[in-house]
Design a protein around this motif. Structure first.
Motif, PDB file in Angstrom:
ATOM      1  N   ILE A 274      -4.960   6.420  -2.532  1.00 40.08           N
ATOM      2  CA  ILE A 274      -6.239   5.732  -2.862  1.00 40.08           C
ATOM      3  C   ILE A 274      -6.122   5.353  -4.292  1.00 40.08           C
TER       4      ILE A 274
ATOM      5  N   ASP B  44     -13.738   3.371   1.818  1.00 46.11           N
ATOM      6  CA  ASP B  44     -13.140   4.843   2.034  1.00 46.11           C
ATOM      7  C   ASP B  44     -11.833   4.258   2.892  1.00 46.11           C
ATOM      8  N   PHE B  45     -10.999   4.072   2.238  1.00 45.52           N
ATOM      9  CA  PHE B  45      -9.580   3.980   2.871  1.00 45.52           C
ATOM     10  C   PHE B  45      -9.035   4.943   3.769  1.00 45.52           C
ATOM     11  N   ALA B  46      -9.634   6.248   3.680  1.00 46.40           N
ATOM     12  CA  ALA B  46      -9.177   7.277   4.639  1.00 46.40           C
ATOM     13  C   ALA B  46      -9.643   7.055   5.769  1.00 46.40           C
ATOM     14  N   ALA B  47     -11.031   6.712   5.635  1.00 53.26           N
ATOM     15  CA  ALA B  47     -11.495   6.619   7.127  1.00 53.26           C
ATOM     16  C   ALA B  47     -11.135   5.458   7.809  1.00 53.26           C
TER      17      ALA B  47
ATOM     18  N   ASN C  67      -8.179   4.856   8.134  1.00 53.46           N
ATOM     19  CA  ASN C  67      -7.112   5.335   9.009  1.00 53.46           C
ATOM     20  C   ASN C  67      -7.272   5.500  10.370  1.00 53.46           C
TER      21      ASN C  67
ATOM     22  N   HIS D 123      -1.415   3.204  10.133  1.00 52.42           N
ATOM     23  CA  HIS D 123      -2.763   3.180   9.693  1.00 52.42           C
ATOM     24  C   HIS D 123      -3.383   2.113   8.669  1.00 52.42           C
TER      25      HIS D 123
ATOM     26  N   GLY E 107      -5.918   2.009   6.546  1.00 53.08           N
ATOM     27  CA  GLY E 107      -6.040   2.100   5.148  1.00 53.08           C
ATOM     28  C   GLY E 107      -5.046   1.915   4.359  1.00 53.08           C
ATOM     29  N   ASP E 108      -3.950   2.790   4.954  1.00 49.54           N
ATOM     30  CA  ASP E 108      -2.568   2.938   4.336  1.00 49.54           C
ATOM     31  C   ASP E 108      -2.122   1.254   4.436  1.00 49.54           C
TER      32      ASP E 108
END
Lengths: 306, 849
Positions: free
Chosen positions: A2, A99-102, A104, A155, A157-158
């Protein structure tokens, strides 16, 4: 992965965008269309805005275009040799960091499938930004690039940040190499371009993997924080890409600066690509062939509590 | 219903029947399996009576009428030779019963298309509810986002629709395409009816035929109803891409029928958000634009920036309701074959009706199941891109090679949403007159519907087109199709009224019916200029022809008598021809005897269309100028002009005498002059035409005098020269009469008197100046032009002929040369002041970031 530089938090900006044309010969009639005054969005509220034109226009009319943007018709019948169009807007912006992790939780392909199947999503909006558009055409060369720049099984977000990173690192920012009519094929060959080209590139790749994507025209505050390099695209209008996520939400990504859009980004208008929302275009009647263009943009952060 | 074949048979149709045999399944429009189709019995009898020879005569007559009426299709390639419209003499007859089924179905289809159009540029319910897949519409270039939410007043968004139909093997008509962008053909349909009414006068008179006129009345009414509410008496123009447009004839004929002016983009301007017609005097407001320019070209500000065919601001004026553009910009979205499979559902949703008129079965490849079917059966289907883009036309799967099919398959898989496929329809055939008798050709029927009240008025007829070859499925004007008139038989109870109606409107500039609208009075500078040049070129052709007639006469008499006085005069006149026509170099072939070289030279001066200064060049320019202002001229003009063009086109044999050709050319030009004198209303159009004629004739007469009478000639030759000048200027009889009365003391002086100062001589300069002054009085005032003409007239009044004729010719030559120069600069001034064109239109370099 991020991005760390993202700046969140509400803030107020005053944006001034002055365009001046000096013509070789007298112009007897001038017809303009402008996408210069910012639209309201969920993250942006326009407090005041105005458009000043010299010489005195015989008509300025505001209308809302197909995409919901503010658009102005500017008609001048006075003879003139200099045209200036100045937009001034004051906006409050509070754009949360995505929220890029979310994100994923989905793969790219999974997100595309979910979007396709979601009956709550407006099919007009979805199809508008999935189909090719005048400057973002499907081409073999774009497919080759997309195959490298994004992995449909990655994923989400990635993958989105990876796409932005790939464009940022593989293409050199160079003004004057491309024009507003440059095609994606040329950009991919030259490996150079400006924000508009990189936005088109991102939009093209995202559409190819089934994610609706649009072109965003706007501005970026370029006051460099102390000790940090000045960002490219300073003191000019800017452009980036926006992508539709499952549930129909959009997030904005700036491949020119390798980051998602934050509260420093001022949205003016969006469309399928540049041709839908050029800041100013026009038709003039004149014997002359040449004109000199001068553009000045100031994005000033106002010292106030929002 | 089938009529029995007459006992004695029908040799032409019997032969035709044998030609139909191999076509299993396909129906014919005139013959059934064992007789004649209902409604076509009278036509069949006529065919029988005429025989092949009679039919060919009628075909020739139709061709001649097409030529005489100046009916063209296609651009003008080299000089003015447009592609001719081709009409088959045999109409397609639809009986009352069949029409009673077809007509409401066509009206329903128009209502549906109207509702779909309204929805697509409004709430887009059809897309949001999935009745039509969004990609079908959003991926079609006819969907103009810039026109979103623009509404025109009245009950309809769709002003006019054209529908292409083909007859299925089961006898029913199927829609194969909708034309809504800027449907063409209603004018051609009326013109074709005018031609066939003359080619088959008896049959036309005796057939209880539905008339076409009412359709044009409705069209006019619809335009009134769709005009902006603020316009009490709406002013309507027809916006054309130009006289070079393929369907220029259709456009100007339609405009003539309706009484609206045809305008080009540069004739219109947007001021303060509304549309105006630029005329030579002032700006006149325009309320309705009948658009024949494709949508993407109609406004360079918002659509294609490089278009010179559109009006910047037109969309904005539409958006704010100041003008109504029909068909609306964006109506082309309905010209999409991929919509066809979804129309029945759309009819249920929007109209709550079942669609009665079937479309040819169509599969949109964006749908997975349809794509699979299409790819599997590609070699049996018609393959179409959803939009008619350049280079992408319909392909017939059964005509393609395996490689071509694979290539198409790849293209479909790459962008499936942009393709559709259609079932192969065994279209019906209709007989076409050929030198080998009747030949069956596949037929497409185009019908027209225009908004009326809450519904649509369907033209009781239409335009039938048949393929150019007997085996082709491709029936389009571009592929050289022939046209047939379409006869709709009146129902028995309505026959009386229908037959008494006047089918063919008077060939004049009179609009259909009594217009409540305010006619547009002003002329655009472009039209004024074309009229001015029409006058000039016609006069130039005439003057040149007269001069060449004199030169040819002298050549006949003296070319073989070198050294004679006549030969000296001949060379002097030939020099004058060079100077007046400004044609100098006509490569003589070395070794030719002088008389042959001379004859060839004169022949070129008559017939060489590519060489400025020749009769043919001026003649073709006359025709071209007339074509550019077709709606300003009476229909009789085309009879005259087609004769002129025919004469100029037929290249005479090398040794053919020139005099008969020149006589025929002069005859046509005099007829044209007569039409303009006797058949044109004295309005600004006429005054510009006349001004052109006067300007040209004034220059001609001075130029002829300068290069004949004002040259020094040996004793005994100058008399012949004076006579030549008088002949070339059509004044020799008056001269001889005066001579016989003993009024001529000096031939030169009398000739000058007669050709310069005599205000009673319609060939004299003074006469031209007086007429010009009168023309200018009727045109918008231009002080500088009036002043220039005033000083020319004063010069005439002060001319001292005695002084000019004294001594040698030097003084006269100087005077005439200066006069000629003054006339040239007067003409330039008049053009500059009267034909003000807008400055060139340029796209403003778009501003990026």
């Amino acid at each position: 992965m991020i991005a760390a530089r993202v700046e969140a938090g509400a803030r107020r900006y005053e944006v001034t965008h002055r365009t001046e044309y000096r013509y070789e010969e007298e112009v007897t009639g001038s017809y303009g269309r402008a996408f210069l005054l910012p639209r309201d969005t969920d993250e942006q509220w326009c407090r005041s805005s105005r458009l000043a034109v010299s010489p005195e226009p015989s008509l300025i009319e505001e209308s809302t275009d197909h995409f919901g943007n503010r658009s102005h018709y500017i008609e001048i019948q006075n003879r003139h040799q200099v045209l200036t169009v100045t937009s001034t807007s004051v906006l409050d912006i509070d754009r949360p960091v995505p929220d890029f992790a979310a994100l994923n939780a989905w793969t790219v392909a999974g997100a595309a499938a979910a979007l396709r199947a979601d009956s709550d999503i407006d099919p007009v909006e979805r199809a508008s930004f999935l189909l090719p558009s005048p400057q973002v055409e499907e081409q073999t060369v774009l497919r080759h690039f997309a195959a490298r720049a994004i992995d449909v099984d990655a994923h989400l977000g990635d993958a989105l940040l990876g796409l932005v990173q790939t464009i940022y690192s593989e293409f050199a920012y160079a003004s004057g190499v491309t024009t507003v009519t440059t095609t994606l094929g040329e950009v991919l060959r030259k490996r150079q371009g400006v924000c508009q080209d990189f936005a088109h590139l991102a939009v093209g790749v995202l559409r190819l993997v089934g994610l609706p994507a649009r072109y965003v025209s706007g501005y970026l505050e370029t006051q460099p924080p102390l000790g940090q390099p000045k960002l490219q695209g300073a003191d000019a209008s800017h452009a980036w890409a926006s992508v539709m996520l499952p549930s129909g939400r959009w997030i904005d990504l700036d491949p020119t600066n390798n980051q998602p859009a934050d509260s420093r980004y001022v949205v003016t208008a969006w469309g399928r690509d540049y041709t839908d929302v050029p800041p100013l275009k026009g038709v003039i009647f004149t014997e002359g062939r040449k004109s000199v263009l001068h553009v000045a943009v100031d994005v000033i952060r106002l010292d106030t509590d929002v | 219903m089938t009529a029995a074949i007459p006992e004695d048979g029908n040799p032409v149709l019997d032969r035709y029947r044998t030609r139909l045999r191999p076509r299993q399944g396909a129906l014919d429009e005139i013959l059934t399996s064992d007789g004649v189709r209902a409604g076509s019995q009278d036509l069949a009898s006529s065919i029988d009576l005429l025989g092949v020879t009679g039919l060919l005569t009628r075909r020739e007559q139709a061709r001649r009428f097409v030529e005489d009426d100046g009916v063209t299709y296609g651009g003008s390639p080299v000089v003015t030779r447009n592609r001719r419209w081709t009409v088959d003499p045999l109409p397609l007859v639809l009986d009352a019963e069949e029409w009673a089924r077809l007509e409401p179905a066509l009206a329903q289809r128009a209502r549906l298309l109207d509702a779909v159009l309204t929805d697509l540029y409004g709430s887009r319910r059809l897309l949001r509810e999935g009745v039509i897949p969004a990609e079908v519409v959003l991926g079609h270039p006819g969907f103009v986002r810039q026109a979103d939410h623009i509404r025109v007043p009245g009950a309809h968004q769709l002003f006019m629709a054209a529908t292409d139909l083909a007859r299925h093997e089961d006898g029913t008509w199927h829609v194969i395409g909708d034309r809504t962008q800027a449907p063409s053909g209603a004018g051609y349909a009326m013109e074709t009816r005018r031609i066939i009414a003359r080619v088959l006068p008896g049959l036309h008179r005796d057939t209880p035929l539905a008339r076409l006129r009412a359709f044009f009345h409705t069209m006019r009414q619809a335009l009134q109803e769709m005009a902006p509410e603020t316009a009490e008496a709406p002013r309507v123009v027809l916006l054309t891409p130009g006289a070079g447009s393929e369907t220029a004839f259709d456009q100007s004929f339609l405009a003539t029928l309706l009484g609206f002016p045809v305008v080009e983009a540069e004739d219109l301007t947007v001021r303060d958000g509304r549309v105006w017609l630029r005329t030579t005097g002032r700006l006149e407001p325009v309320d309705v634009v009948v658009r024949r320019v494709d949508a993407w070209f109609s406004d360079p500000l918002e659509l294609r920036p490089d278009s010179q065919l559109g009006v910047p601001g037109l969309l904005e004026a539409s958006r704010n309701g100041a003008v109504t553009v029909v068909n609306t910009i964006g109506a082309g979205v309905l010209e999409n074959p991929a919509l066809l499979p979804f129309l029945p559902a759309a009819a249920r949703v929007l109209l709550d009706e079942e669609l009665t008129l079937p479309s040819v079965p169509t599969w949109w490849c964006g749908d997975a199941a349809s794509r699979a079917y299409s790819l599997e059966h590609l070699d049996q289907l018609v393959i179409k891109p959803i939009a008619r883009d350049v280079g992408l036309t319909s392909r017939f799967g059964w005509e393609l090679t395996r490689d071509q099919l694979d290539e198409l398959r790849r293209r479909i898989e790459a962008a499936p949403w942009s393709w559709c496929t259609q079932e192969r329809l065994e279209m019906s055939t209709a007989p076409v007159v050929t030198s080998l008798g009747l030949e069956p050709r596949r037929l497409v029927l185009r019908t027209f519907a225009v908004a009326q009240g809450a519904g649509y008025h369907v033209m009781a007829g239409g335009l039938a087109r048949v393929g150019s070859k007997s085996d082709t499925y491709l029936v389009s004007n571009l592929s050289g199709a022939l046209t047939k008139d379409v006869w709709v038989l009146s129902a028995a109870d309505a026959a009386g009224t229908a037959a008494s109606g006047d089918d063919v409107p008077a060939p004049s500039r009179q609009p259909v019916g009594h217009s409540r609208g305010t006619p547009m009075t002003g002329l655009s500078p472009r039209v004024a200029e074309d009229l001015f040049w029409l006058g000039r070129y016609a006069e130039r052709a005439e003057g040149t022809a007269r001069l060449l007639r004199v030169a040819d006469d002298l050549t006949q008499d003296y070319a073989n008598r070198p050294g004679s006085r006549g030969a000296v005069a001949m060379y002097a006149v030939l020099d004058a021809v060079n100077a007046v026509t400004t044609v100098r170099h006509l490569g003589d072939r070395p070794g030719d005897p002088p008389s042959t070289a001379l004859r060839r030279r004169l022949r070129s001066l008559v017939t060489d269309a590519m060489l400025p200064g020749t009769v043919a060049f001026a003649g073709y320019r006359t025709v071209r100028a007339a074509q550019a202002v077709r709606d300003q001229l009476s229909l009789d003009t085309w009879v005259v002009l087609s004769r002129l063009e025919r004469r100029l086109t037929e290249i005479p044999a090398d040794d053919a005498p020139l005099q008969p050709i020149l006589a025929q050319v002069l005859e046509s030009l005099l007829a044209l002059a007569g039409l303009s004198a006797e058949s044109l209303v004295r309005d600004p159009a006429w005054y510009f035409l006349d001004a052109g004629r006067r300007v040209e004739r004034a220059q001609q007469v001075v130029s002829v005098l300068l290069h004949t009478v004002a040259t020094d000639q040996p004793e005994g030759v100058d008399g012949m020269i004076v006579e030549s000048a008088l002949l070339a200027c059509e004044s020799v009889i008056t001269f001889r009469r005066r001579d016989a009365a003993g009024l001529v003391t000096s031939p030169v002086r009398t000739a000058l008197e007669l050709l310069l100062l005599d205000r009673a001589n319609p060939r004299a300069l003074a006469f031209q100046l007086e007429r010009l002054a009168d023309d200018l009085r009727h045109l918008p005032e231009r002080a500088s032009v009036d002043a220039a003409l005033g000083s020319l007239s004063a010069l005439m009044r002060e001319t001292d002929l005695d002084l000019l004729c004294r001594g040698d010719r030097a003084r006269l030559a100087t005077f005439l040369a200066e006069l000629h120069a003054s006339l040239l600069s007067f003409a330039r001034l008049l053009e500059r002041e009267s034909f003000v064109h807008p400055a060139p239109q340029r796209a403003l370099g778009v501003v990026g970031w």
